[in-house]
Design a protein around this motif. Structure first.
Motif, PDB file in Angstrom:
ATOM      1  N   PRO A  73       0.824  -1.217   0.000  1.00 38.19           N
ATOM      2  CA  PRO A  73       0.000   0.000   0.000  1.00 38.19           C
ATOM      3  C   PRO A  73       0.851   1.256   0.000  1.00 38.19           C
ATOM      4  O   PRO A  73       1.961   1.277   0.519  1.00 38.19           O
ATOM      5  N   ASP A  74       0.316   2.306  -0.605  1.00 32.75           N
ATOM      6  CA  ASP A  74       0.965   3.608  -0.600  1.00 32.75           C
ATOM      7  C   ASP A  74       0.569   4.322   0.690  1.00 32.75           C
ATOM      8  O   ASP A  74      -0.580   4.726   0.859  1.00 32.75           O
ATOM      9  N   VAL A  75       1.510   4.461   1.596  1.00 28.95           N
ATOM     10  CA  VAL A  75       1.227   5.055   2.904  1.00 28.95           C
ATOM     11  C   VAL A  75       0.709   6.476   2.767  1.00 28.95           C
ATOM     12  O   VAL A  75      -0.104   6.947   3.574  1.00 28.95           O
ATOM     13  N   HIS A  76       1.165   7.184   1.741  1.00 28.51           N
ATOM     14  CA  HIS A  76       0.815   8.600   1.585  1.00 28.51           C
ATOM     15  C   HIS A  76      -0.423   8.825   0.712  1.00 28.51           C
ATOM     16  O   HIS A  76      -0.805   9.973   0.478  1.00 28.51           O
ATOM     17  N   ALA A  77      -1.023   7.764   0.221  1.00 27.13           N
ATOM     18  CA  ALA A  77      -2.227   7.919  -0.604  1.00 27.13           C
ATOM     19  C   ALA A  77      -3.380   8.424   0.256  1.00 27.13           C
ATOM     20  O   ALA A  77      -3.465   8.119   1.447  1.00 27.13           O
ATOM     21  N   PRO A  78      -4.294   9.209  -0.334  1.00 26.47           N
ATOM     22  CA  PRO A  78      -5.451   9.682   0.446  1.00 26.47           C
ATOM     23  C   PRO A  78      -6.272   8.512   0.987  1.00 26.47           C
ATOM     24  O   PRO A  78      -6.350   7.451   0.363  1.00 26.47           O
ATOM     25  N   VAL A  79      -6.848   8.714   2.143  1.00 24.19           N
ATOM     26  CA  VAL A  79      -7.749   7.723   2.722  1.00 24.19           C
ATOM     27  C   VAL A  79      -9.090   7.825   1.987  1.00 24.19           C
ATOM     28  O   VAL A  79      -9.668   8.908   1.882  1.00 24.19           O
ATOM     29  N   SER A  80      -9.573   6.702   1.471  1.00 21.42           N
ATOM     30  CA  SER A  80     -10.792   6.732   0.655  1.00 21.42           C
ATOM     31  C   SER A  80     -12.039   6.639   1.526  1.00 21.42           C
ATOM     32  O   SER A  80     -12.125   5.809   2.430  1.00 21.42           O
ATOM     33  N   VAL A  81     -12.987   7.514   1.245  1.00 22.46           N
ATOM     34  CA  VAL A  81     -14.250   7.580   1.985  1.00 22.46           C
ATOM     35  C   VAL A  81     -15.397   7.399   1.004  1.00 22.46           C
ATOM     36  O   VAL A  81     -15.439   8.077  -0.034  1.00 22.46           O
ATOM     37  N   LEU A  82     -16.311   6.499   1.306  1.00 25.62           N
ATOM     38  CA  LEU A  82     -17.512   6.314   0.498  1.00 25.62           C
ATOM     39  C   LEU A  82     -18.731   6.712   1.322  1.00 25.62           C
ATOM     40  O   LEU A  82     -18.921   6.211   2.428  1.00 25.62           O
ATOM     41  N   VAL A  83     -19.534   7.617   0.786  1.00 22.71           N
ATOM     42  CA  VAL A  83     -20.754   8.070   1.453  1.00 22.71           C
ATOM     43  C   VAL A  83     -21.953   7.564   0.661  1.00 22.71           C
ATOM     44  O   VAL A  83     -22.065   7.835  -0.541  1.00 22.71           O
ATOM     45  N   ILE A  84     -22.845   6.828   1.333  1.00 21.93           N
ATOM     46  CA  ILE A  84     -24.092   6.379   0.699  1.00 21.93           C
ATOM     47  C   ILE A  84     -25.213   7.253   1.220  1.00 21.93           C
ATOM     48  O   ILE A  84     -25.546   7.212   2.406  1.00 21.93           O
ATOM     49  N   GLU A  85     -25.798   8.049   0.346  1.00 20.01           N
ATOM     50  CA  GLU A  85     -26.852   8.981   0.745  1.00 20.01           C
ATOM     51  C   GLU A  85     -27.765   9.205  -0.453  1.00 20.01           C
ATOM     52  O   GLU A  85     -27.313   9.642  -1.517  1.00 20.01           O
ATOM     53  N   ASP A  86     -29.065   8.901  -0.283  1.00 18.20           N
ATOM     54  CA  ASP A  86     -29.989   9.020  -1.411  1.00 18.20           C
ATOM     55  C   ASP A  86     -30.586  10.410  -1.558  1.00 18.20           C
ATOM     56  O   ASP A  86     -31.237  10.701  -2.563  1.00 18.20           O
TER      57      ASP A  86
END
Length: 210
Positions: A73-86
């Motif tokens: 893994p790339d330690v410096h890569a952005p942390v990915s966030v997924l938002v589920i909202e209708d």
């Protein structure tokens, strides 16, 4: 087509290891071929089920399958966030708030549970913020599917919902390991949670590179 060459949605769900509602969503979206009998019952060609199961990125099971070689893994890569909202207004509010936090995150949005399962299969986000009440595949179904795969079980998951505690309990309560944030959202508290998840993700990446 012979009777032994087709199956019901229940049988397709068993073969694919997903829920009946998930199969129905895939059929409605045209991902899996099917038709209805005169009595209104869906019939699915077994060949279509096996083709979906074998196809790359066919669903969350494809994402959960461990690769032969685990990439560093790339330690410096952005942390990915997924938002589920209708709700479109809620999505816009989330987008505006998250952009102001100054955290090392990359945010994606999904309007429903079906889209979320596809996105999770594709990118396996580090953090999931899930609404619960949605048409079709709801937030509980998404979370249940994630926790069905050990490879995805360490994903940081939070429910963000306007449901009252009694209504939540009727739906099964808040699953173990999941954090609950009531609506209207206290974004200061949510920011603290996401910040902690970012730190946890970086530590996890460092362990994998050690």
């Amino acid at each position: 087509m012979a009777a032994d060459e087709v199956c019901t949605t229940q049988k397709a769900a068993e073969l694919l290891g997903i829920s009946v509602s998930s199969v129905q969503q895939l059929v409605e979206a045209g991902v899996i071929e099917a038709w209805k009998t005169k009595g209104g019952h869906r019939r699915i060609p077994l060949a279509a089920v096996h083709a979906y199961k074998a196809a790359p990125q066919s669903g969350i099971a494809r994402a959960a399958a461990a690769p032969a070689t685990v990439p560093v893994p790339d330690v410096h890569a952005p942390v990915s966030v997924l938002v589920i909202e209708d709700n479109a207004m809620q999505r816009a509010l989330f987008e505006r708030q998250l952009a102001q936090w100054g955290l090392p995150i990359a945010v994606r949005f999904c309007e429903n549970g079906y889209q979320a399962l596809i996105e999770i299969a594709r990118s396996q986000p580090d953090i999931l913020l899930a609404d619960i009440v949605m048409e079709g595949i709801d937030g509980y179904e998404v979370i249940k599917t994630i926790f069905g795969y050990p490879e995805l079980a360490d994903m940081n998951v939070a429910i963000v919902s306007s449901l009252e505690p009694d209504a939540l309990e009727q739906r099964g309560g808040v699953p173990d390991g999941v954090v609950f944030f009531p609506k209207p959202v206290n974004f200061d508290e949510l920011r603290g949670y996401v910040r902690a998840c970012c730190a946890h993700t970086v530590r996890k990446r460092l362990r994998r590179t050690a």
